[in-house]
Write an enzyme that holds these catalytic residues in place. Structure first.
Site, PDB file in Angstrom:
ATOM      1  N   HIS A  44       0.814  -1.215   0.000  1.00 24.96           N
ATOM      2  CA  HIS A  44       0.000   0.000   0.000  1.00 24.96           C
ATOM      3  C   HIS A  44       0.857   1.278   0.000  1.00 24.96           C
ATOM      4  O   HIS A  44       0.690   2.120  -0.893  1.00 24.96           O
ATOM      5  CB  HIS A  44      -1.003  -0.046   1.157  1.00 24.96           C
ATOM      6  CG  HIS A  44      -1.694   1.242   1.428  1.00 24.96           C
ATOM      7  ND1 HIS A  44      -2.539   1.843   0.515  1.00 24.96           N
ATOM      8  CD2 HIS A  44      -1.637   2.083   2.494  1.00 24.96           C
ATOM      9  CE1 HIS A  44      -2.979   2.985   1.028  1.00 24.96           C
ATOM     10  NE2 HIS A  44      -2.443   3.157   2.224  1.00 24.96           N
ATOM     11  N   HIS A  70       3.762   6.820   5.488  1.00 24.21           N
ATOM     12  CA  HIS A  70       2.551   7.500   5.963  1.00 24.21           C
ATOM     13  C   HIS A  70       1.711   6.740   6.985  1.00 24.21           C
ATOM     14  O   HIS A  70       0.983   7.357   7.744  1.00 24.21           O
ATOM     15  CB  HIS A  70       1.670   7.959   4.788  1.00 24.21           C
ATOM     16  CG  HIS A  70       0.776   6.884   4.231  1.00 24.21           C
ATOM     17  ND1 HIS A  70       1.221   5.912   3.377  1.00 24.21           N
ATOM     18  CD2 HIS A  70      -0.553   6.627   4.419  1.00 24.21           C
ATOM     19  CE1 HIS A  70       0.211   5.115   3.057  1.00 24.21           C
ATOM     20  NE2 HIS A  70      -0.881   5.524   3.679  1.00 24.21           N
ATOM     21  N   ASP A  71       1.810   5.407   7.019  1.00 20.77           N
ATOM     22  CA  ASP A  71       0.998   4.659   7.986  1.00 20.77           C
ATOM     23  C   ASP A  71       1.814   4.130   9.165  1.00 20.77           C
ATOM     24  O   ASP A  71       1.281   3.380   9.985  1.00 20.77           O
ATOM     25  CB  ASP A  71       0.296   3.487   7.282  1.00 20.77           C
ATOM     26  CG  ASP A  71      -1.019   3.903   6.629  1.00 20.77           C
ATOM     27  OD1 ASP A  71      -1.636   4.891   7.098  1.00 20.77           O
ATOM     28  OD2 ASP A  71      -1.435   3.244   5.659  1.00 20.77           O
ATOM     29  N   GLU A  74       0.432   5.531  12.539  1.00 17.57           N
ATOM     30  CA  GLU A  74      -0.937   5.094  12.818  1.00 17.57           C
ATOM     31  C   GLU A  74      -1.027   3.594  13.083  1.00 17.57           C
ATOM     32  O   GLU A  74      -1.775   3.167  13.962  1.00 17.57           O
ATOM     33  CB  GLU A  74      -1.819   5.472  11.619  1.00 17.57           C
ATOM     34  CG  GLU A  74      -3.296   5.405  11.913  1.00 17.57           C
ATOM     35  CD  GLU A  74      -4.118   6.034  10.790  1.00 17.57           C
ATOM     36  OE1 GLU A  74      -3.798   7.175  10.397  1.00 17.57           O
ATOM     37  OE2 GLU A  74      -5.036   5.378  10.304  1.00 17.57           O
ATOM     38  N   ASP A  75      -0.283   2.826  12.344  1.00 17.00           N
ATOM     39  CA  ASP A  75      -0.503   1.376  12.371  1.00 17.00           C
ATOM     40  C   ASP A  75       0.642   0.538  12.924  1.00 17.00           C
ATOM     41  O   ASP A  75       0.559  -0.688  12.916  1.00 17.00           O
ATOM     42  CB  ASP A  75      -0.827   0.875  10.950  1.00 17.00           C
ATOM     43  CG  ASP A  75      -2.160   1.403  10.456  1.00 17.00           C
ATOM     44  OD1 ASP A  75      -3.033   1.678  11.298  1.00 17.00           O
ATOM     45  OD2 ASP A  75      -2.330   1.550   9.234  1.00 17.00           O
ATOM     46  N   ASP A 131      -3.291   8.724  -1.100  1.00 18.77           N
ATOM     47  CA  ASP A 131      -3.871   7.694  -0.221  1.00 18.77           C
ATOM     48  C   ASP A 131      -5.324   7.417  -0.606  1.00 18.77           C
ATOM     49  O   ASP A 131      -5.755   6.267  -0.707  1.00 18.77           O
ATOM     50  CB  ASP A 131      -3.786   8.180   1.226  1.00 18.77           C
ATOM     51  CG  ASP A 131      -3.966   7.058   2.251  1.00 18.77           C
ATOM     52  OD1 ASP A 131      -3.695   5.880   1.915  1.00 18.77           O
ATOM     53  OD2 ASP A 131      -4.365   7.369   3.384  1.00 18.77           O
TER      54      ASP A 131
HETATM   55 ZN    ZN Z   1      -2.811   4.676   3.652  1.00 20.41          ZN
END
Ligand code: ZN
Length: 185
Positions: A44, A70-71, A74-75, A131
């Site tokens: 992704h 970018h993630d 967050e993840d 995104d």
């Molecule tokens: Zn994303």
């Protein structure tokens, strides 16, 4: 064989981008996407970087690196401090800008993304745009397992609301978004 002269700046860009892809691949190493093949998560962020580079002609290495990363906040367990140490404050801040606050209720978080979009930096806007393009393409082509029609429709509409706040950032990428939005189920 061609002997092309590679400038020092190009070497630095390639170095930054390779470090970002390696960092993200390591952080996301145990994660899978929600499609039915449960493809590796890293696909992704790589997709985002590819959309920016190939479809958007974006050549700012900090934007490409931020897309790859970018993630991570967050993840994964990655911290902002860790990103700053490895990639500098500007990239760490762009990643922070595109990070949803997990402890906020999902519906509120979605509203917040719409509200914050208009006030984002140019670099963060590009990452957000890519995104949303990638997410809609994925949902259209390989819907997440178990998502009812209504959930897919809501996702498309919400993504459009976010992108509508970003209009004027990059006309070509916005056009690509509008194109995929027509695939709304
Ligand atoms: Zn994303």
């Amino acid at each position: 064989m061609d002997t092309e002269i590679i400038t020092e700046a190009e070497v630095d860009s390639a170095d930054l981008i390779l470090r970002a892809v390696a960092f993200a691949a390591h952080k996301h190493r145990d994660q899978r996407r929600k499609d039915k093949d449960a493809s590796p998560y890293i696909n992704h962020p790589i997709q985002l970087a590819t959309v920016l580079w190939e479809e958007g002609g974006v050549r700012d290495p900090e934007v490409i690196a931020a897309a790859l990363l970018h993630d991570t906040l967050e993840d994964t367990e990655t911290t902002w401090q860790e990103l700053r140490g490895a990639f500098g404050e500007e990239i760490a801040d762009v990643v922070l800008e595109v990070t949803d606050t997990k402890w906020i209720k999902k519906e509120v978080r979605k509203r917040l993304q719409v509200a914050r979009a208009a006030h984002s930096s140019d670099k963060a806007r590009l990452v957000k745009l890519a995104d949303k393009i990638c997410n809609l393409r994925d949902i259209a082509a390989h819907p997440p397992h178990g998502w009812p029609l209504e959930r897919k429709q809501q996702y498309f509409d919400w993504a459009k609301e976010v992108v509508d706040q970003l209009r004027g950032t990059h006309p070509e990428l916005e056009r690509r978004f509008d194109e995929v939005y027509t695939l709304k189920p």
